[in-house]
Structure formats: structure tokens, C-alpha cells
Scaffold this active site. Structure first.
Site: not given
Ligand code: PRP
Length: 207
Positions: A102, A106, A198, A201
Site C-alpha cells: 500500500r 495515496t 503494521d 513490520d
Molecule cells: C498492509 C496489510 C494489508 C494492507 C491493508 O500491507 O498487510 O495487506 O496493508 O491495507 P488496505 O486494506 O488499506 O489495502 P502493506 O501494504 O503495508 O505491505 P506489507 O504486508 O508488506 O507490510
């Protein structure tokens, strides 16, 4: 879209450990793995089975075999935290990976990987994504799966925000979401409140 909240004392205790900011990475990973077992157990409740017979030390017994195991798709990275439980409980399943990050400015999902087979021919799929925040990442993954002919789609989450569930519902892409809890809301950065931070993380660090 069907929503199933796994409301169970043992799941709630694990979720408490995940939410706690003092939980270290190893303990967090273990708690997510254990909770994933409960979520996957529920997500697989309606799997079709076919009868088999086995011989016990005492006699013949009726049993079952999973007739059509779903494809499992962890959404990288954090979906990997739920994957081990699927491999344990459904060892015959196949895995395809979708990588999406994500964009924190944005809030849009930015794809970077996709190993989903071109033709899914009605195959049911378990999509693993612990955090359903805006729902953009889960929707992105499920759109790919729908475009490739997937059948019944189940999203397996640890936490969901009401805003994300509304979004997913409005897309019509997902048949069922299984989650350990629906939290209050998203904050101004689109983090789930109170959430657990997160998930990626906390599972893997910030490298
Ligand atoms: C986080 C989480 C989900 C997403 C949720 O991933 O693990 O996949 O964000 O957000 P959304 O519903 O608003 O799309 P991230 O993009 O931080 O990646 P990661 O899993 O690599 O930490």
C-alpha cells in the site's frame, strides 16, 4: 458477502497478544500462526469431502478426504504470517503469491508480484491478508483471481475495519470474509484503530 467473526476465548487471547505493543517479534509471529489455525479452521468449514473407508485396529470406519482443496494465496508480505497454518491443515493445497504494497501517501495498492495461474477454472481460493484496512489490497488480489476464473473466494483476515468491509462488499468480488475481529475505524493514515500496528513490520521488521 458473508462475514464470519471468529468469536472464541482462545482466539481473543491470541489477538490480545498481537495487539499488545510490548509483544516481541518471535511471540507475535507465533501468536499469528496459532490464530491463523483457528481462522483457517473456520474458513474451511464448508469444504467438500468425499467418503473413504479406513481400517482401525478394531474394525472398518467411515472417514473423509478433502475432494477439492482450495488454492491458497498469501498477499505479501503480511499474508505469509497466516500461510504456515494452511500448509499444516491442508497439506495438499497449492500456493500462488500476490505481492502488493500500500502506498502510504495515496493509500492505493501498488502491485509488485503475481504468480497466480492464468486459468483457475472455478477453483475456490483462500486469500490470506491479516489486515483489511481500506480493503484496497484484498480487492486488488481478488480482482486478479476473479479475472482468472476463480470460484468461491474467502478472505482470511486477523482484523478488519468497517470501512474496508464496506468497500469489499461494494466490489462484489469476495464471497466470504473470516476475521478474528472487526475494529472501530480507520485513522487519518488508514491504520486500523485500535488494531495492532503494521502487521508486516511486526512479523518481519522494517528492512
Ligand atoms: C498492509 C496489510 C494489508 C494492507 C491493508 O500491507 O498487510 O495487506 O496493508 O491495507 P488496505 O486494506 O488499506 O489495502 P502493506 O501494504 O503495508 O505491505 P506489507 O504486508 O508488506 O507490510
Amino acid at each position: 458477502m458473508e462475514l464470519h467473526v471468529v468469536d472464541h476465548p482462545l482466539a481473543a487471547r491470541l489477538l490480545t497478544r498481537l495487539r499488545d505493543e510490548t509483544t516481541d517479534r518471535a511471540t507475535f509471529r507465533l501468536a499469528m500462526d496459532e490464530l491463523a489455525g483457528m481462522l483457517v479452521y473456520e474458513a474451511c468449514r464448508n469444504l467438500s469431502v468425499e467418503p473413504v473407508e479406513v481400517t482401525t485396529p478394531i474394525g472398518r470406519a467411515a472417514g473423509v478426504r478433502i475432494s477439492d482443496p482450495p488454492l491458497v494465496v498469501p498477499v505479501l508480505r503480511a499474508g505469509l504470517g497466516l500461510h504456515g497454518a494452511v500448509l499444516r491443515l491442508l497439506p495438499e493445497t497449492e500456493t500462488a503469491f500476490i505481492g502488493v504494497a500500500r502506498n502510504e501517501a495515496t493509500l492505493q495498492p501498488e502491485p509488485y508480484m503475481n504468480s497466480v495461474p492464468a486459468d483457475l477454472s472455478g477453483r475456490s481460493v483462500l486469500v490470506l491478508d491479516p489486515m483489511l484496512a481500506t480493503g484496497g489490497s484484498l480487492a486488488h488480489a481478488c480482482r486478479i483471481l476473479r479475472d482468472r476464473g476463480a470460484g468461491h473466494l474467502t478472505g482470511v483476515c486477523v482484523l478488519a475495519a468497517p470501512e474496508g468491509l464496506d468497500h469489499i462488499r461494494s466490489t462484489g468480488l469476495v464471497d466470504r470474509v473470516v476475521t478474528a475481529a472487526v475494529d472501530e475505524r480507520l485513522d487519518e493514515r488508514a491504520f486500523i484503530v485500535p488494531g495492532l500496528g503494521d502487521a508486516g513490520d511486526r512479523l518481519f521488521g522494517t528492512a
